[in-house]
Design a protein around this motif. Structure first.
Motif, PDB file in Angstrom:
ATOM      1  N   SER A 338       0.069  -1.315   0.254  1.00  0.00           N
ATOM      2  CA  SER A 338      -0.116   0.225  -0.108  1.00  0.00           C
ATOM      3  C   SER A 338       1.216   1.550   0.159  1.00  0.00           C
ATOM      4  O   SER A 338       1.959   1.170   0.519  1.00  0.00           O
ATOM      5  CB  SER A 338      -0.601  -0.182   1.384  1.00  0.00           C
ATOM      6  OG  SER A 338      -1.664   1.336   1.687  1.00  0.00           O
ATOM      7  N   THR A 339       0.274   2.300  -0.338  1.00  0.00           N
ATOM      8  CA  THR A 339       1.206   3.316  -0.247  1.00  0.00           C
ATOM      9  C   THR A 339       0.161   3.784   0.308  1.00  0.00           C
ATOM     10  O   THR A 339       0.858   5.205   0.810  1.00  0.00           O
ATOM     11  CB  THR A 339       1.164   4.119  -1.604  1.00  0.00           C
ATOM     12  OG1 THR A 339      -0.191   4.497  -2.183  1.00  0.00           O
ATOM     13  CG2 THR A 339       2.006   3.681  -2.991  1.00  0.00           C
ATOM     14  N   ASN A 340      -0.271   3.968   1.603  1.00  0.00           N
ATOM     15  CA  ASN A 340      -1.277   4.560   2.871  1.00  0.00           C
ATOM     16  C   ASN A 340      -0.440   3.918   3.384  1.00  0.00           C
ATOM     17  O   ASN A 340      -0.777   3.149   4.106  1.00  0.00           O
ATOM     18  CB  ASN A 340      -2.223   4.352   2.898  1.00  0.00           C
ATOM     19  CG  ASN A 340      -3.223   5.578   3.598  1.00  0.00           C
ATOM     20  OD1 ASN A 340      -2.307   5.965   4.174  1.00  0.00           O
ATOM     21  ND2 ASN A 340      -4.353   5.939   2.663  1.00  0.00           N
ATOM     22  N   THR A 341       0.547   4.772   4.051  1.00  0.00           N
ATOM     23  CA  THR A 341       1.665   4.145   5.190  1.00  0.00           C
ATOM     24  C   THR A 341       0.509   3.815   5.852  1.00  0.00           C
ATOM     25  O   THR A 341       0.912   2.751   7.060  1.00  0.00           O
ATOM     26  CB  THR A 341       2.756   4.708   5.583  1.00  0.00           C
ATOM     27  OG1 THR A 341       3.128   5.120   4.217  1.00  0.00           O
ATOM     28  CG2 THR A 341       3.549   4.203   6.176  1.00  0.00           C
ATOM     29  N   LEU A 342      -0.244   4.699   6.557  1.00  0.00           N
ATOM     30  CA  LEU A 342      -0.990   4.538   7.706  1.00  0.00           C
ATOM     31  C   LEU A 342      -1.969   3.650   7.702  1.00  0.00           C
ATOM     32  O   LEU A 342      -1.904   2.890   8.883  1.00  0.00           O
ATOM     33  CB  LEU A 342      -1.830   6.208   7.699  1.00  0.00           C
ATOM     34  CG  LEU A 342      -3.010   6.384   9.655  1.00  0.00           C
ATOM     35  CD1 LEU A 342      -1.720   6.328  10.496  1.00  0.00           C
ATOM     36  CD2 LEU A 342      -3.093   7.603   9.336  1.00  0.00           C
ATOM     37  N   GLU A 343      -2.902   3.335   7.099  1.00  0.00           N
ATOM     38  CA  GLU A 343      -3.499   2.713   7.246  1.00  0.00           C
ATOM     39  C   GLU A 343      -2.651   1.248   6.862  1.00  0.00           C
ATOM     40  O   GLU A 343      -3.405  -0.105   7.324  1.00  0.00           O
ATOM     41  CB  GLU A 343      -4.392   2.729   5.364  1.00  0.00           C
ATOM     42  CG  GLU A 343      -5.311   3.807   4.808  1.00  0.00           C
ATOM     43  CD  GLU A 343      -6.893   3.778   7.154  1.00  0.00           C
ATOM     44  OE1 GLU A 343      -6.404   2.247   6.836  1.00  0.00           O
ATOM     45  OE2 GLU A 343      -7.078   4.799   7.444  1.00  0.00           O
ATOM     46  N   ALA A 344      -1.857   0.524   6.106  1.00  0.00           N
ATOM     47  CA  ALA A 344      -0.988  -0.407   6.163  1.00  0.00           C
ATOM     48  C   ALA A 344      -0.366  -0.799   7.213  1.00  0.00           C
ATOM     49  O   ALA A 344      -0.913  -1.742   8.642  1.00  0.00           O
ATOM     50  CB  ALA A 344      -0.022  -0.150   5.674  1.00  0.00           C
ATOM     51  N   MET A 345      -0.113   0.756   8.131  1.00  0.00           N
ATOM     52  CA  MET A 345       0.121   0.216   9.388  1.00  0.00           C
ATOM     53  C   MET A 345      -0.903  -0.333  10.515  1.00  0.00           C
ATOM     54  O   MET A 345      -0.716  -1.372  10.763  1.00  0.00           O
ATOM     55  CB  MET A 345       1.143   1.502  10.454  1.00  0.00           C
ATOM     56  CG  MET A 345       1.762   2.024  11.997  1.00  0.00           C
ATOM     57  SD  MET A 345       1.973   3.544  11.664  1.00  0.00           S
ATOM     58  CE  MET A 345       3.806   3.660  10.402  1.00  0.00           C
ATOM     59  N   LYS A 346      -1.850   0.207  10.220  1.00  0.00           N
ATOM     60  CA  LYS A 346      -2.916   0.319  11.747  1.00  0.00           C
ATOM     61  C   LYS A 346      -3.383  -1.069  11.287  1.00  0.00           C
ATOM     62  O   LYS A 346      -4.013  -2.395  11.579  1.00  0.00           O
ATOM     63  CB  LYS A 346      -3.935   0.758  10.813  1.00  0.00           C
ATOM     64  CG  LYS A 346      -4.229   2.433  11.520  1.00  0.00           C
ATOM     65  CD  LYS A 346      -5.484   2.916  11.789  1.00  0.00           C
ATOM     66  CE  LYS A 346      -5.887   4.448  11.696  1.00  0.00           C
ATOM     67  NZ  LYS A 346      -6.475   4.916  10.885  1.00  0.00           N
ATOM     68  N   LEU A 347      -3.406  -2.261   9.800  1.00  0.00           N
ATOM     69  CA  LEU A 347      -4.010  -2.885   9.633  1.00  0.00           C
ATOM     70  C   LEU A 347      -3.181  -4.172  10.210  1.00  0.00           C
ATOM     71  O   LEU A 347      -2.871  -5.327  10.655  1.00  0.00           O
ATOM     72  CB  LEU A 347      -4.648  -3.568   7.940  1.00  0.00           C
ATOM     73  CG  LEU A 347      -4.591  -4.925   7.956  1.00  0.00           C
ATOM     74  CD1 LEU A 347      -5.974  -5.407   8.568  1.00  0.00           C
ATOM     75  CD2 LEU A 347      -4.713  -4.862   6.144  1.00  0.00           C
ATOM     76  N   ALA A 348      -2.198  -3.511   9.928  1.00  0.00           N
ATOM     77  CA  ALA A 348       0.018  -4.849  10.503  1.00  0.00           C
ATOM     78  C   ALA A 348      -0.841  -4.950  11.674  1.00  0.00           C
ATOM     79  O   ALA A 348      -0.571  -5.958  12.561  1.00  0.00           O
ATOM     80  CB  ALA A 348       0.125  -4.220  10.452  1.00  0.00           C
ATOM     81  N   SER A 349      -1.320  -3.770  12.057  1.00  0.00           N
ATOM     82  CA  SER A 349      -1.311  -3.840  14.197  1.00  0.00           C
ATOM     83  C   SER A 349      -2.472  -4.737  14.422  1.00  0.00           C
ATOM     84  O   SER A 349      -2.046  -5.389  15.401  1.00  0.00           O
ATOM     85  CB  SER A 349      -1.046  -2.574  14.403  1.00  0.00           C
ATOM     86  OG  SER A 349      -1.475  -2.182  15.771  1.00  0.00           O
ATOM     87  N   LYS A 350      -3.363  -4.375  13.706  1.00  0.00           N
ATOM     88  CA  LYS A 350      -4.128  -5.266  14.113  1.00  0.00           C
ATOM     89  C   LYS A 350      -4.349  -6.899  14.001  1.00  0.00           C
ATOM     90  O   LYS A 350      -4.928  -8.100  14.746  1.00  0.00           O
ATOM     91  CB  LYS A 350      -6.002  -5.040  13.417  1.00  0.00           C
ATOM     92  CG  LYS A 350      -6.234  -3.548  13.749  1.00  0.00           C
ATOM     93  CD  LYS A 350      -7.803  -2.733  12.981  1.00  0.00           C
ATOM     94  CE  LYS A 350      -9.060  -4.301  12.560  1.00  0.00           C
ATOM     95  NZ  LYS A 350      -9.631  -3.419  12.097  1.00  0.00           N
ATOM     96  N   LEU A 351      -3.635  -7.520  12.706  1.00  0.00           N
ATOM     97  CA  LEU A 351      -3.371  -8.726  12.391  1.00  0.00           C
ATOM     98  C   LEU A 351      -2.046  -9.246  13.303  1.00  0.00           C
ATOM     99  O   LEU A 351      -3.034 -10.626  14.331  1.00  0.00           O
ATOM    100  CB  LEU A 351      -2.345  -9.102  10.357  1.00  0.00           C
ATOM    101  CG  LEU A 351      -3.976  -8.205   9.607  1.00  0.00           C
ATOM    102  CD1 LEU A 351      -3.092  -8.009   8.282  1.00  0.00           C
ATOM    103  CD2 LEU A 351      -4.125  -9.308   9.427  1.00  0.00           C
ATOM    104  N   ARG A 352      -1.777  -8.436  13.643  1.00  0.00           N
ATOM    105  CA  ARG A 352      -0.072  -8.833  15.116  1.00  0.00           C
ATOM    106  C   ARG A 352      -0.738  -9.006  15.893  1.00  0.00           C
ATOM    107  O   ARG A 352      -0.361 -10.522  17.147  1.00  0.00           O
ATOM    108  CB  ARG A 352       1.133  -7.935  15.023  1.00  0.00           C
ATOM    109  CG  ARG A 352       1.535  -7.455  13.773  1.00  0.00           C
ATOM    110  CD  ARG A 352       2.567  -6.558  13.973  1.00  0.00           C
ATOM    111  NE  ARG A 352       3.358  -5.823  12.327  1.00  0.00           N
ATOM    112  CZ  ARG A 352       3.950  -5.085  12.363  1.00  0.00           C
ATOM    113  NH1 ARG A 352       4.354  -4.318  13.406  1.00  0.00           N
ATOM    114  NH2 ARG A 352       4.251  -4.599  11.090  1.00  0.00           N
ATOM    115  N   ALA A 358       2.713  -9.616   9.925  1.00  0.00           N
ATOM    116  CA  ALA A 358       2.655  -9.009   9.184  1.00  0.00           C
ATOM    117  C   ALA A 358       2.952  -8.227   9.164  1.00  0.00           C
ATOM    118  O   ALA A 358       4.292  -7.303   9.882  1.00  0.00           O
ATOM    119  CB  ALA A 358       1.108  -8.594   9.165  1.00  0.00           C
ATOM    120  N   ASP A 359       3.571  -7.704   7.707  1.00  0.00           N
ATOM    121  CA  ASP A 359       4.684  -6.626   7.859  1.00  0.00           C
ATOM    122  C   ASP A 359       3.987  -5.551   6.683  1.00  0.00           C
ATOM    123  O   ASP A 359       3.347  -5.694   5.862  1.00  0.00           O
ATOM    124  CB  ASP A 359       6.261  -6.241   7.766  1.00  0.00           C
ATOM    125  CG  ASP A 359       6.882  -6.086   8.147  1.00  0.00           C
ATOM    126  OD1 ASP A 359       6.428  -4.777   8.451  1.00  0.00           O
ATOM    127  OD2 ASP A 359       8.058  -6.034   7.962  1.00  0.00           O
TER     128      ASP A 359
END
Ligand code: ATP
Ligand code: MG
Length: 414
Positions: A338-352, A358-359
């Motif tokens: 994703s080029t939306n770093t914040l959305e990717a970060m949030k999703l990774a955190s929820k998965l973890r 996830a990374d």
């Protein structure tokens, strides 16, 4: 460039993942058998080892990393990096009155040990041991239990065909008489023994029996000497104890051989000693060494407590086990593209949080670059483009098959 010290090794990548697997198996096998984990400090008072491992051992004589800390002169104290862990566990056992529970008290450990030895295959200066110590049981069942647990663990990591060697050193009394007769028969040859054995002759003559020096070996081969060293010297009680152990092992179908010359390097053993070896390892063939040490707890200031334990060298285990070419531990479940770093970060955190590995990309790299990274690092990619974010779904790409599909809920991702 600063490099790692001789005899030490960096462990990373696949090797670290395989190590993790070995330690995890140890934890499973030993906790199922009622052992509790114990972690003791890596350094201890030097005196603990000189008393607890023994002045005549190679470890104390030549292999310790000892240094002074604290102020100059009076306040300085001598500490040593632990060369083995039995002494440390016994110290902790006494210090925390761990004998309060009814016996047995069973502990297992994993960690680095330090010995100043000549580095070679199977021999490092910092190496790692997995070991167990069991307190409070004098019966041969404890010796059998120790060997059984060692063998079960080795089986669990896929090592089925190792050779178990056992011996009985006897007790204070019979061992003492044996010592005297060994000294007597070796007296005429004292000058010809190697320097180590000259010292052992005074402090621990039994250790001469497994000296690897050729000259010493020749002397041990002499008929009159052989007659003494192979003598059945242990007393009736010790014999009975040893017979009982053998019976347990027979009944448990654990194959073993008796090695009458095995005395083990540490001074504190009595009665049972054992080693587990693999001929595949060459000259450093032992993966496991252990035995009974009924006097050590008292020697270190506790109340008399029988005990038995063993330690295994993790580097040697590692070199013996069959190694996978890759490890799932090193692969992510998902790499979020994703080029939306914040959305990717949030999703990774929820998965973890759900224990899904996830990374994501932190550099706003091009989609194609991110996909390249995903293919290397993960099993699947989650593509989180503008459309996905806006409409609230995920495009999941299987990086093995290349197949892509739409996933509508977070739960389905998990
Ligand atoms: P060795 O005869 O190989 O020197 P040891 O009798 O000194 O062994 P122990 O003190 O019984 O060894 O330690 C138990 C196990 O720890 C050994 O069987 C071996 O697998 C491992 N080990 C001991 N020293 C080293 C070392 N320097 N490097 C790597 N592993 C070691
Ligand atoms: Mg050694």
């Amino acid at each position: 460039m600063i490099k790692a010290q001789r005899g030490t090794k960096d462990i990373f990548g696949l090797e670290a993942a395989i190590w993790q697997g070995i330690v995890q198996k140890a934890k499973n096998v030993f906790t199922s058998a009622g052992f509790e984990e114990i972690k003791t400090p890596i350094f201890e008072a030097t005196e603990l080892f000189s008393r607890g491992v023994g002045d005549s051992s190679d470890i104390v004589n030549k292999e310790m990393y000892t240094f002074s800390v604290g102020g100059a002169d009076k306040t300085a104290s001598s500490i040593t990096l632990r060369p083995e862990n039995t002494a440390g566990v016994v110290r902790a056992y006494i210090e925390h009155n761990l004998n309060r529970q009814s016996p047995p008290q069973k502990f297992w450990y994993f960690g680095p040990m330090f010995r100043y030895e000549r580095p070679q295959a199977g021999r490092q200066r910092q190496f790692h041991q997995i070991g167990v110590e069991m307190f409070g049981i004098k019966e041969a069942a404890a010796d059998a239990e120790a060997i059984l647990c060692a063998v079960s663990f080795l089986k669990a990591i896929g090592l089925n065909s190792l050779e178990v060697e056992i011996n009985s050193l006897g007790c204070k009394k019979c061992k003492g008489e044996y010592r005297s007769s060994i000294k007597e028969v070796l007296a005429p040859y004292l000058e010809k023994l190697c320097d180590d054995c000259k010292m052992r002759y005074e402090k621990n003559p039994l250790r001469i029996l497994d000296c690897k020096n050729e000259e010493c070996q020749k002397i041990l081969e002499l008929e009159e000497v052989k007659k003494v060293i192979y003598k059945d010297y242990i007393c009736d009680e010790c014999k009975e104890h040893f017979e009982e152990l053998k019976k347990y092992l027979d009944e448990l179908n654990i194959k073993y051989s008796i090695n009458k010359l095995m005395v083990r390097g540490l001074d504190y053993y009595n009665r049972t000693v054992f080693e587990i070896k693999s001929s595949a390892l060459g000259s450093q063939s032992a993966v496991c060494g252990g035995g009974r040490y009924d006097t050590l707890v008292e020697m270190l200031g506790g109340s008399p407590t029988p005990a038995v334990g063993f330690a295994m060298g993790v580097e040697r285990l590692y070199s013996l086990i069959e190694k996978p070419l890759e490890s799932d531990d090193l692969k992510l479940d998902y790499y979020i593209v994703s080029t939306n770093t914040l959305e990717a970060m949030k999703l990774a955190s929820k998965l973890r949080e759900k224990n899904v590995k996830a990374d994501y990309d932190m550099q706003k790299r091009k989609f194609s670059k991110q996909l390249e990274k995903a293919a290397k690092a993960a099993k699947k990619a989650i593509i989180l483009g503008e459309d996905e974010i806006e409409k609230g779904f995920y495009s999941v790409k299987d990086l093995k098959t290349g197949e892509q599909r739409r996933v509508n809920s977070f739960d389905e991702l998990v």
